[in-house]
Design a protein around this motif. Structure first.
Motif, PDB file in Angstrom:
ATOM      1  N   ARG A 182      -4.381  -8.717  -6.165  1.00  7.73           N
ATOM      2  CA  ARG A 182      -4.800  -8.321  -4.710  1.00  7.73           C
ATOM      3  C   ARG A 182      -5.869  -9.622  -4.370  1.00  7.73           C
ATOM      4  NH1 ARG A 182      -9.631  -6.645  -4.733  1.00  7.73           N
ATOM      5  NH2 ARG A 182     -10.543  -4.911  -5.962  1.00  7.73           N
TER       6      ARG A 182
ATOM      7  N   TYR B 155     -10.460  -6.200   9.042  1.00  4.53           N
ATOM      8  CA  TYR B 155     -10.104  -4.777   9.243  1.00  4.53           C
ATOM      9  C   TYR B 155     -11.270  -4.171   9.811  1.00  4.53           C
ATOM     10  CZ  TYR B 155      -8.698  -0.060   8.087  1.00  4.53           C
ATOM     11  OH  TYR B 155      -8.386   1.183   8.341  1.00  4.53           O
TER      12      TYR B 155
ATOM     13  N   ARG C 223     -10.563   1.260  13.794  1.00  6.28           N
ATOM     14  CA  ARG C 223      -9.284   1.998  13.240  1.00  6.28           C
ATOM     15  C   ARG C 223      -9.479   3.477  13.233  1.00  6.28           C
ATOM     16  NH1 ARG C 223      -4.379   0.946  13.820  1.00  6.28           N
ATOM     17  NH2 ARG C 223      -3.904   1.881  12.121  1.00  6.28           N
TER      18      ARG C 223
ATOM     19  N   GLU D 281      -3.137   9.971  14.415  1.00  2.00           N
ATOM     20  CA  GLU D 281      -2.747  10.560  13.090  1.00  2.00           C
ATOM     21  C   GLU D 281      -2.435  11.950  13.018  1.00  2.00           C
ATOM     22  OE1 GLU D 281      -1.365  10.813   9.670  1.00  2.00           O
ATOM     23  OE2 GLU D 281      -3.393  11.897   9.853  1.00  2.00           O
TER      24      GLU D 281
ATOM     25  N   LYS E 257      -7.034   5.413   3.314  1.00  2.00           N
ATOM     26  CA  LYS E 257      -5.490   5.181   3.164  1.00  2.00           C
ATOM     27  C   LYS E 257      -4.923   4.206   4.103  1.00  2.00           C
ATOM     28  CE  LYS E 257      -1.326   7.800   3.493  1.00  2.00           C
ATOM     29  NZ  LYS E 257      -0.910   9.211   3.998  1.00  2.00           N
ATOM     30  N   ASP E 258      -5.245   4.001   5.310  1.00  2.00           N
ATOM     31  CA  ASP E 258      -5.074   2.913   6.337  1.00  2.00           C
ATOM     32  C   ASP E 258      -5.651   1.638   5.935  1.00  2.00           C
ATOM     33  OD1 ASP E 258      -3.838   2.611   9.311  1.00  2.00           O
ATOM     34  OD2 ASP E 258      -5.817   1.554   9.424  1.00  2.00           O
TER      35      ASP E 258
ATOM     36  N   ALA F 280      -5.856   0.769   2.873  1.00  2.00           N
ATOM     37  CA  ALA F 280      -4.944  -0.017   1.645  1.00  2.00           C
ATOM     38  C   ALA F 280      -3.661  -0.076   2.148  1.00  2.00           C
ATOM     39  CB  ALA F 280      -4.919   1.241   0.731  1.00  2.00           C
ATOM     40  N   GLU F 281      -3.174   0.404   3.019  1.00  2.00           N
ATOM     41  CA  GLU F 281      -1.965  -0.172   3.599  1.00  2.00           C
ATOM     42  C   GLU F 281      -1.815  -1.417   4.165  1.00  2.00           C
ATOM     43  OE1 GLU F 281      -0.566   3.160   6.119  1.00  2.00           O
ATOM     44  OE2 GLU F 281      -0.120   4.465   4.444  1.00  2.00           O
ATOM     45  N   TRP F 282      -3.023  -1.493   4.830  1.00  2.00           N
ATOM     46  CA  TRP F 282      -3.315  -2.758   5.707  1.00  2.00           C
ATOM     47  C   TRP F 282      -3.246  -3.931   4.554  1.00  2.00           C
ATOM     48  CZ3 TRP F 282      -7.925  -6.165   5.597  1.00  2.00           C
ATOM     49  CH2 TRP F 282      -7.801  -7.117   6.598  1.00  2.00           C
TER      50      TRP F 282
ATOM     51  N   SER G 274      -2.242  -4.132   1.586  1.00  2.00           N
ATOM     52  CA  SER G 274      -0.917  -4.581   0.972  1.00  2.00           C
ATOM     53  C   SER G 274      -0.135  -5.606   1.889  1.00  2.00           C
ATOM     54  CB  SER G 274       0.000  -3.447   0.706  1.00  2.00           C
ATOM     55  OG  SER G 274       0.357  -2.454   1.973  1.00  2.00           O
ATOM     56  N   GLN G 275      -0.414  -5.626   2.972  1.00  2.00           N
ATOM     57  CA  GLN G 275       0.466  -6.299   4.104  1.00  2.00           C
ATOM     58  C   GLN G 275      -0.297  -7.810   4.284  1.00  2.00           C
ATOM     59  OE1 GLN G 275       0.425  -3.883   7.633  1.00  2.00           O
ATOM     60  NE2 GLN G 275       1.590  -2.238   6.547  1.00  2.00           N
ATOM     61  N   GLN G 276      -1.335  -8.035   3.801  1.00  2.00           N
ATOM     62  CA  GLN G 276      -1.991  -9.114   3.985  1.00  2.00           C
ATOM     63  C   GLN G 276      -1.790 -10.502   2.876  1.00  2.00           C
ATOM     64  OE1 GLN G 276      -3.724  -9.577   6.951  1.00  2.00           O
ATOM     65  NE2 GLN G 276      -2.845  -7.306   7.195  1.00  2.00           N
TER      66      GLN G 276
END
Length: 204
Positions: free
Chosen positions: A5, A34, A39, A47, A98-99, A101-103, A105-107
């Protein structure tokens, strides 16, 4: 530090220190940012599980009849009470984590930035590779916030400041610092840090 990562870099600083301005400069250099506080507000409104927990902890007045976060109610009943602030943070910060970590993974970038006012206070800094603190004199920060947020009183700003670590402590805990004062230009400091972080991605 994982090679699978990008480097995770935090940007923090007290209210009115200029975190957002510094992040905009990093964005111009092509680094994704981020914004944890923004957020968090979004997650509190959208949510479902988090909304249920906030309703259970702080009552139905936490949201308006159309389901939007009742910021006025929370400002009056929660943000003036340190225990309630801690209880709300205990609900919100895991959802933000959590949000984030998801972000991540998309970068696709050599390093990523997480901007948050309470990185050290919440322990979130431990999950990052490096942290940058943006510091500015207290009187300058107060003037900036009152100009930027005319709805806030000086007392409300002081309440927020009291919940944040002093600049001196943050500078000691941080790996890097950026000084946002009248006699220090931001752009050269950001470019120098950007180059330093890129070098760290090459050797990690």
């Amino acid at each position: 530090m994982s090679k699978s990562r990008p480097l995770l870099v935090g940007i923090t600083g007290g209210i009115g220190s200029g975190k957002s301005t510094v992040c905009k400069l990093f964005t111009l250099l092509g680094i994704p940012v981020y914004t944890a506080d923004d957020r968090a507000k979004w997650l509190m409104s959208h949510e479902p599980q988090l909304k249920e927990k906030i309703l259970a902890s702080f009552g139905t007045e936490s949201y308006t009849p159309n389901g939007e976060l009742n910021r006025g109610y929370l400002a009056e009943t929660v943000f003036s009470n340190p225990e309630k602030v801690a209880a709300l943070n205990a609900l919100v910060h895991p959802a933000v984590g959590k949000d984030f970590a998801e972000w991540v993974s998309q970068q696709n970038a050599p390093y990523l930035i997480k901007e948050a006012a309470l990185l050290f206070e919440t322990g979130a800094a431990k999950e990052l590779d490096y942290v940058i603190n943006v510091s500015s004199p207290l009187r300058v920060r107060m003037a900036r916030v009152l100009l930027r947020d005319p709805q806030r009183t000086e007392e409300q700003v002081n309440q927020i400041i009291d919940q944040q670590l002093p600049d001196e402590e943050k500078n000691e805990l941080a790996d890097f610092s950026i000084k946002n004062t009248d006699n220090k230009l931001l752009l050269p400091q950001v470019i120098a840090l950007h180059e330093q972080l890129l070098r760290k991605t090459e050797i990690s």
